[in-house]
Motif scaffolding. Structure first.
Motif, short mmCIF file in Angstrom:
data_model
loop_
_atom_site.label_atom_id
_atom_site.label_comp_id
_atom_site.label_asym_id
_atom_site.label_seq_id
_atom_site.Cartn_x
_atom_site.Cartn_y
_atom_site.Cartn_z
N CYS A 101 48.76 -65.82 -31.89
CA CYS A 101 48.29 -65.70 -33.26
C CYS A 101 49.39 -65.10 -34.14
N PHE A 102 49.55 -65.67 -35.29
CA PHE A 102 50.52 -65.14 -36.25
C PHE A 102 49.75 -64.74 -37.51
N GLY A 148 48.35 -77.37 -26.42
CA GLY A 148 47.57 -77.41 -27.65
C GLY A 148 46.76 -76.15 -27.84
N ASP A 149 46.22 -76.02 -29.02
CA ASP A 149 45.32 -74.92 -29.33
C ASP A 149 43.92 -75.50 -29.27
N PHE A 150 43.24 -75.29 -28.17
CA PHE A 150 41.95 -75.93 -27.94
C PHE A 150 40.78 -75.13 -28.51
N ASN A 151 41.04 -73.92 -29.00
CA ASN A 151 40.05 -73.08 -29.63
C ASN A 151 38.78 -72.94 -28.78
N VAL A 152 38.97 -72.70 -27.51
CA VAL A 152 37.86 -72.40 -26.60
C VAL A 152 38.08 -70.98 -26.08
N HIS A 153 36.99 -70.32 -25.74
CA HIS A 153 37.08 -68.92 -25.34
C HIS A 153 36.44 -68.73 -23.97
#
Length: 77
Positions: free
Chosen positions: A72-73, A32-37
Motif C-alpha cells: 500500500c502506498f 495482481g492485486d486481487f483485493n481478497v483478504h
C-alpha cells in the motif's frame, strides 16, 4: 474417416512440431492485486468469502505468496 493424431497433425491437417516436455517451462507467475483478504496473508485482520476461495485455490494448486509485506502506498504523507 481419418482420425486426428495430435502428435503429428493439427485440426487443419498441417503437420505440427513435437516439442519435448523438458523444453517447456513449468513455472507460471500470477501477479495482481486481487483485493481478497485472508487472516493468513499479510496479517489481514479478517477473512472474506473471496479470500477463503482464493486460499483454497492456492492450496489445491500448490501456489505460494511471494510478496511478504503489504504494497500500500499512502496518497498523503
Amino acid at each position: 474417416m481419418a482420425t486426428l493424431d495430435s502428435a503429428s497433425e493439427s485440426l487443419s491437417g498441417e503437420g505440427t512440431r513435437n516439442v519435448p516436455r523438458s523444453a517447456c517451462s513449468s513455472e507460471i507467475s500470477i501477479l495482481g492485486d486481487f483485493n481478497v483478504h485472508h487472516e493468513f496473508w499479510l496479517s489481514s485482520p479478517f477473512t472474506d468469502h473471496p479470500g477463503e476461495l482464493a486460499f483454497i485455490f492456492s492450496i489445491l494448486h500448490d501456489l505460494e505468496q511471494l510478496v511478504q509485506h503489504p504494497a500500500c502506498f499512502p496518497d498523503r504523507l
